[in-house]
Design a protein around this motif. Sequence first.
Motif, PDB file in Angstrom:
ATOM      1  N   LYS A  58       0.782  -1.338  -0.137  1.00 26.97           N
ATOM      2  CA  LYS A  58       0.058   0.186  -0.066  1.00 26.97           C
ATOM      3  C   LYS A  58       0.827   1.090  -0.046  1.00 26.97           C
ATOM      4  N   SER A  59       2.017   1.140   0.969  1.00 27.17           N
ATOM      5  CA  SER A  59       2.943   2.440   0.942  1.00 27.17           C
ATOM      6  C   SER A  59       3.547   2.740  -0.385  1.00 27.17           C
ATOM      7  N   LEU A  60       3.887   1.748  -1.221  1.00 25.95           N
ATOM      8  CA  LEU A  60       4.477   1.645  -2.560  1.00 25.95           C
ATOM      9  C   LEU A  60       3.385   2.162  -3.292  1.00 25.95           C
ATOM     10  N   ILE A  61       2.606   1.758  -3.556  1.00 22.87           N
ATOM     11  CA  ILE A  61       1.150   2.330  -4.305  1.00 22.87           C
ATOM     12  C   ILE A  61       1.086   4.062  -4.141  1.00 22.87           C
ATOM     13  N   LEU A  62       0.908   4.349  -2.833  1.00 22.92           N
ATOM     14  CA  LEU A  62       0.666   5.457  -2.477  1.00 22.92           C
ATOM     15  C   LEU A  62       1.743   6.593  -2.938  1.00 22.92           C
ATOM     16  N   TYR A  63       2.811   6.168  -2.653  1.00 25.69           N
ATOM     17  CA  TYR A  63       3.959   6.675  -3.055  1.00 25.69           C
ATOM     18  C   TYR A  63       4.089   6.927  -4.679  1.00 25.69           C
ATOM     19  N   SER A  64       3.814   5.986  -5.446  1.00 22.99           N
ATOM     20  CA  SER A  64       3.774   5.972  -6.907  1.00 22.99           C
ATOM     21  C   SER A  64       2.836   6.925  -7.414  1.00 22.99           C
ATOM     22  N   GLU A  65       1.635   6.906  -6.641  1.00 25.22           N
ATOM     23  CA  GLU A  65       0.427   7.821  -6.951  1.00 25.22           C
ATOM     24  C   GLU A  65       0.985   9.257  -6.938  1.00 25.22           C
ATOM     25  N   ALA A  66       1.525   9.492  -5.738  1.00 22.75           N
ATOM     26  CA  ALA A  66       2.029  10.767  -5.446  1.00 22.75           C
ATOM     27  C   ALA A  66       3.022  11.379  -6.439  1.00 22.75           C
ATOM     28  N   PHE A  67       3.749  10.520  -6.658  1.00 23.55           N
ATOM     29  CA  PHE A  67       5.199  10.775  -7.739  1.00 23.55           C
ATOM     30  C   PHE A  67       4.179  11.311  -8.959  1.00 23.55           C
ATOM     31  N   CYS A  68       3.118  10.380  -9.561  1.00 27.97           N
ATOM     32  CA  CYS A  68       2.619  10.678 -10.627  1.00 27.97           C
ATOM     33  C   CYS A  68       1.776  11.759 -10.762  1.00 27.97           C
ATOM     34  N   MET A  69       1.091  12.251  -9.557  1.00 30.01           N
ATOM     35  CA  MET A  69       0.470  13.564  -9.576  1.00 30.01           C
ATOM     36  C   MET A  69       1.637  14.482  -9.851  1.00 30.01           C
ATOM     37  N   GLY A  70       2.664  14.558  -9.236  1.00 32.34           N
ATOM     38  CA  GLY A  70       3.806  15.572  -9.579  1.00 32.34           C
ATOM     39  C   GLY A  70       3.976  15.421 -10.840  1.00 32.34           C
ATOM     40  N   GLN A  71       3.930  14.500 -11.716  1.00 32.27           N
ATOM     41  CA  GLN A  71       4.174  14.514 -13.073  1.00 32.27           C
ATOM     42  C   GLN A  71       3.094  15.105 -13.909  1.00 32.27           C
ATOM     43  N   ASN A  72       1.921  15.224 -13.302  1.00 33.17           N
ATOM     44  CA  ASN A  72       0.584  15.443 -14.053  1.00 33.17           C
ATOM     45  C   ASN A  72       0.266  14.382 -14.832  1.00 33.17           C
ATOM     46  N   VAL A  73       0.304  13.248 -14.349  1.00 27.31           N
ATOM     47  CA  VAL A  73      -0.123  12.095 -15.096  1.00 27.31           C
ATOM     48  C   VAL A  73      -1.847  12.060 -15.069  1.00 27.31           C
ATOM     49  N   ASP A  74      -2.308  11.741 -16.136  1.00 27.76           N
ATOM     50  CA  ASP A  74      -3.811  11.575 -16.380  1.00 27.76           C
ATOM     51  C   ASP A  74      -4.193  10.242 -15.804  1.00 27.76           C
ATOM     52  N   LEU A  75      -3.526   9.070 -15.983  1.00 26.91           N
ATOM     53  CA  LEU A  75      -3.875   7.788 -15.691  1.00 26.91           C
ATOM     54  C   LEU A  75      -2.808   6.798 -15.356  1.00 26.91           C
ATOM     55  N   ILE A  76      -2.904   6.030 -14.537  1.00 28.40           N
ATOM     56  CA  ILE A  76      -2.184   4.927 -13.831  1.00 28.40           C
ATOM     57  C   ILE A  76      -2.835   3.550 -14.504  1.00 28.40           C
ATOM     58  N   TRP A  77      -2.124   2.790 -14.946  1.00 30.66           N
ATOM     59  CA  TRP A  77      -2.462   1.325 -15.553  1.00 30.66           C
ATOM     60  C   TRP A  77      -1.596   0.198 -15.387  1.00 30.66           C
ATOM     61  N   PHE A  78      -2.016  -0.905 -15.419  1.00 26.65           N
ATOM     62  CA  PHE A  78      -1.152  -1.958 -15.215  1.00 26.65           C
ATOM     63  C   PHE A  78      -1.920  -3.297 -15.255  1.00 26.65           C
ATOM     64  N   ASN A  79      -1.190  -4.427 -15.338  1.00 31.04           N
ATOM     65  CA  ASN A  79      -1.725  -5.700 -15.946  1.00 31.04           C
ATOM     66  C   ASN A  79      -1.601  -6.253 -14.501  1.00 31.04           C
ATOM     67  N   ALA A  80      -2.592  -6.677 -13.463  1.00 30.67           N
ATOM     68  CA  ALA A  80      -2.639  -7.050 -12.307  1.00 30.67           C
ATOM     69  C   ALA A  80      -2.533  -8.805 -12.203  1.00 30.67           C
ATOM     70  N   ARG A  81      -1.889  -9.129 -11.392  1.00 32.23           N
ATOM     71  CA  ARG A  81      -2.150 -10.713 -11.127  1.00 32.23           C
ATOM     72  C   ARG A  81      -3.288 -10.825 -10.643  1.00 32.23           C
ATOM     73  N   VAL A  82      -4.084 -11.957 -11.058  1.00 36.17           N
ATOM     74  CA  VAL A  82      -5.568 -12.280 -10.685  1.00 36.17           C
ATOM     75  C   VAL A  82      -5.760 -12.291  -9.172  1.00 36.17           C
ATOM     76  N   GLU A  83      -4.643 -12.870  -8.361  1.00 33.76           N
ATOM     77  CA  GLU A  83      -4.697 -13.027  -7.099  1.00 33.76           C
ATOM     78  C   GLU A  83      -4.675 -11.605  -6.302  1.00 33.76           C
TER      79      GLU A  83
END
Length: 149
Positions: free
Chosen positions: A89-114
């Motif tokens: 959770k900490s890594l995701i929140l950190y990444s989201e904050a980083f992306c906000m700082g980069q003016n990113v419109d959208l974050i996406w990924f291929n998630a493992r089903v589990e």
Amino acid sequence: MMTIIKEISYLETFLVRHPVLREGKPIESCHFDGDDLETTHHFGLYSNQKLMGIISLFQKNNPLFLGQKQYQIRGMAVLQQQQKTGFGKSLILYSEAFCMGQNVDLIWFNARVEAVGFYEKMGYQKIGKTFDIPDVGEHILMFKKNENE
């Protein structure tokens, strides 16, 4: 317990990518296309100065989404004995904050089903059907738009 997240090299990610995401496979399988691009960022979570978790952000647009600036999360992993401790959770929140700082419109990924439930709790949405990534397993595309848009 002292926990910090900082930018690391892609080679450092192998310390967690290999045992968690590519167990039993050659170390070369930990290298992802684009790992060494200037636009790619790798972050490591350290607890008591030991690398416990990693996440990589690739500036890459997925044609399914209209956002002009997108980042793809890849290689998100936390060492087995440290899972379910809040590090992911900490890594995701950190990444989201980083992306906000980069003016990113959208974050996406291929998630493992589990891992889908974990990402849904973090506000990500599924799109499409599950698909198989050979030698890795079943995945589904997930995304989150920048709320400030």
